[in-house]
Scaffold this active site. Sequence first.
Site, PDB file in Angstrom:
ATOM      1  N   ILE A  91      17.431   5.919  -4.676  1.00 30.73           N
ATOM      2  CA  ILE A  91      16.895   4.458  -5.726  1.00 30.73           C
ATOM      3  C   ILE A  91      16.494   5.143  -6.880  1.00 30.73           C
ATOM      4  O   ILE A  91      16.486   4.366  -7.801  1.00 30.73           O
ATOM      5  CB  ILE A  91      15.785   3.820  -5.087  1.00 30.73           C
ATOM      6  CG1 ILE A  91      14.751   4.645  -4.630  1.00 30.73           C
ATOM      7  CG2 ILE A  91      16.236   3.001  -3.861  1.00 30.73           C
ATOM      8  CD1 ILE A  91      13.438   3.929  -4.527  1.00 30.73           C
ATOM      9  N   LYS A 145       2.513  -4.654   2.752  1.00 36.22           N
ATOM     10  CA  LYS A 145       1.234  -4.150   2.457  1.00 36.22           C
ATOM     11  C   LYS A 145       1.354  -2.516   2.765  1.00 36.22           C
ATOM     12  O   LYS A 145       2.128  -2.168   3.433  1.00 36.22           O
ATOM     13  CB  LYS A 145       0.371  -4.812   3.439  1.00 36.22           C
ATOM     14  CG  LYS A 145       0.509  -4.929   4.673  1.00 36.22           C
ATOM     15  CD  LYS A 145       0.050  -3.830   5.717  1.00 36.22           C
ATOM     16  CE  LYS A 145      -0.718  -2.709   5.589  1.00 36.22           C
ATOM     17  NZ  LYS A 145      -0.698  -1.822   6.833  1.00 36.22           N
ATOM     18  N   HIS A 237      -5.109  -6.657   6.994  1.00 33.27           N
ATOM     19  CA  HIS A 237      -5.346  -7.376   8.078  1.00 33.27           C
ATOM     20  C   HIS A 237      -6.713  -7.946   8.516  1.00 33.27           C
ATOM     21  O   HIS A 237      -6.880  -9.125   8.690  1.00 33.27           O
ATOM     22  CB  HIS A 237      -4.910  -6.188   9.308  1.00 33.27           C
ATOM     23  CG  HIS A 237      -3.351  -5.644   9.336  1.00 33.27           C
ATOM     24  ND1 HIS A 237      -2.446  -6.367   8.730  1.00 33.27           N
ATOM     25  CD2 HIS A 237      -3.031  -4.479   9.551  1.00 33.27           C
ATOM     26  CE1 HIS A 237      -1.293  -5.467   8.753  1.00 33.27           C
ATOM     27  NE2 HIS A 237      -1.797  -4.342   9.425  1.00 33.27           N
ATOM     28  N   LYS A 337      -7.687   4.990  14.333  1.00 33.03           N
ATOM     29  CA  LYS A 337      -6.738   5.619  15.019  1.00 33.03           C
ATOM     30  C   LYS A 337      -7.347   6.406  16.088  1.00 33.03           C
ATOM     31  O   LYS A 337      -8.699   6.889  16.043  1.00 33.03           O
ATOM     32  CB  LYS A 337      -5.821   6.468  14.379  1.00 33.03           C
ATOM     33  CG  LYS A 337      -5.228   5.865  13.058  1.00 33.03           C
ATOM     34  CD  LYS A 337      -4.309   4.817  12.913  1.00 33.03           C
ATOM     35  CE  LYS A 337      -3.517   4.037  11.885  1.00 33.03           C
ATOM     36  NZ  LYS A 337      -3.765   2.775  11.928  1.00 33.03           N
TER      37      LYS A 337
HETATM   38  C1  BG6 Z   1       0.047  -1.477  10.419  1.00 33.39           C
HETATM   39  C2  BG6 Z   1      -0.490  -0.262   9.933  1.00 33.39           C
HETATM   40  O1  BG6 Z   1      -0.116  -2.638   9.116  1.00 33.39           O
HETATM   41  O2  BG6 Z   1      -0.429  -2.033  11.244  1.00 33.39           O
HETATM   42  C3  BG6 Z   1      -0.573   0.812  11.136  1.00 33.39           C
HETATM   43  O3  BG6 Z   1       0.059   0.395   8.877  1.00 33.39           O
HETATM   44  C4  BG6 Z   1      -1.078   0.004  12.216  1.00 33.39           C
HETATM   45  O4  BG6 Z   1      -1.187   1.992  10.981  1.00 33.39           O
HETATM   46  C5  BG6 Z   1      -0.558  -1.391  12.614  1.00 33.39           C
HETATM   47  O5  BG6 Z   1      -0.783   1.133  13.396  1.00 33.39           O
HETATM   48  C6  BG6 Z   1      -1.258  -2.136  13.694  1.00 33.39           C
HETATM   49  O6  BG6 Z   1      -0.377  -3.300  13.932  1.00 33.39           O
HETATM   50  P1  BG6 Z   1      -0.833  -3.955  15.363  1.00 33.39           P
HETATM   51  O7  BG6 Z   1       0.064  -5.138  15.315  1.00 33.39           O
HETATM   52  O8  BG6 Z   1      -0.149  -3.123  16.455  1.00 33.39           O
HETATM   53  O9  BG6 Z   1      -2.137  -4.202  15.715  1.00 33.39           O
END
Ligand code: BG6
Length: 488
Positions: A91, A145, A237, A337
């Site tokens: 790119i 995001k 989120h 995590k």
């Molecule tokens: C993502 C993050 O947006 O969401 C990740 O970048 C994370 O680090 C993931 O693991 C979690 O998503 P879900 O839907 O499994 O809760």
Amino acid sequence: MTSKKKNYNLFIFGTKGDLVQRKIFSALYRLEKKNKLTNNVQIIGISRSSSSNKEYINIIYNALKKFLNETIKLSVWNKFKKRFIFCKININKIQNFKKLIVFIKNKYDILIHYFAVSSDMFVKICKGLASIQCNKDNSKIIIEKPIGKSLNTFYDINQSIKKYFSEKQIFRIDHYLGKEAILNLISLKFANPLFYNILNKDYVDHVQITLSESIGIENRWNYFDQTGQIIDMVQNHILQIISIFAMNTPKSLHKNHIYDEKIKILKSLRNINKNNIHKYVSLGQYSKGIINNQPVLDYLHENKAQKNSITETFVAMKLYLDTKIWKNVPFYIRTGKRLKKKCSKIVIFLKKTKNMLFNNIQSQDKLNRITVDLQSTSKIAIKLFNKIPKLDSSFKLKPLELSYDYKKFFPHHYIPEEYERLLTEIMQNNKFLFVHQKEIIYSWKWIDPIIQAYQEYPSLLQYYSAGTWGPESSHKLIQQDNKNWDNH
Ligand code: BG6
């Protein structure tokens, strides 16, 4: 997506990356299985590293084997794999974009460009697409995001993108908005007086939101170490969940009315900065430990790790919304995590009321509690106190859970995964489930001072063993208010 006249070309930039492997291939496969992809959908996977078409198809197959969570059906796979074509593009070289022209059969084709890459590459891709006239009205872009790393970098990227694409062509993804359980929050609150009437400062003692994961950073060192848990999960989120959960009644279900109410909540977040960060924030990084009976490495020994990183893999916060309805109700949030288990939930603890007969019910454990599980298996549970049946007339109470499994209630309904729904919405040109630029602006406005305060006080970071519920400071954060995290 059902239109017979138009061809759809889905260009996936970053097609070999973690997001596409983990989520997008599976979502597209499921749409294929449900016959939701018509014959005229062609998918062009783009990456800077070479692959033959055959190798690329193998990559897709292996990703499905790993992440699909169901057996790959041969008949579906045979149809599915024919949709994919691989294209190598650097790119940084604008002339490379010319390689894409051959895939566009006529000028009425719908072109969907999915940027599954870091946001610092977004503008280069836009420029490249514009150089081959792929930014006309028939083109849309999907961007993931986090966009930017701060308010200023978001502004820069957003403004530059808009030199090439208009607002109506831009779809900003936060995949939590594609989750059934998150959408159902709107109906739970606004269709049920039972919930609507009590979701406010008069009845709610406090709210806990947990988005925990037992997985680590899964070979994403470069992305994660420059991002950290606050930007990876809270800036998007968690703030999306809070704004949907706490918003006032929108004028209608129209997306603009919902945006208006969500933005009011984001604007009302009480400031956390260097003056109060010690009181409101706990940060952690995982050290080695045990998950599912298996030893796992510490963050600093992950693949490609730099040993002196102080990036947080865990964050807990106490926050307030300065609105009339939520004034002084604490929201405790935590996400990390390598925690004990995967769990995404909101738990609402209700206040005790003064004139209750059974006032000896004291601790948090004895408060009425509503739990909303946010994963696709979504369970909703209400804890209520009941009299234990006895021969005499004495009252001894026991908490019982009134609960239902949302999924079981709809045995004949297919509950789609978040990316299936989001991709379908994009193809139908429906923006309801996408994030408005103003939401991102107010999220960054609130997050920036927290990130700056952490840079000033790096000693805030504590270590926690993988497989636990986070650092000591996260327990203290809530215990100082005589409450505990709900770990059920
Ligand atoms: C993502 C993050 O947006 O969401 C990740 O970048 C994370 O680090 C993931 O693991 C979690 O998503 P879900 O839907 O499994 O809760």
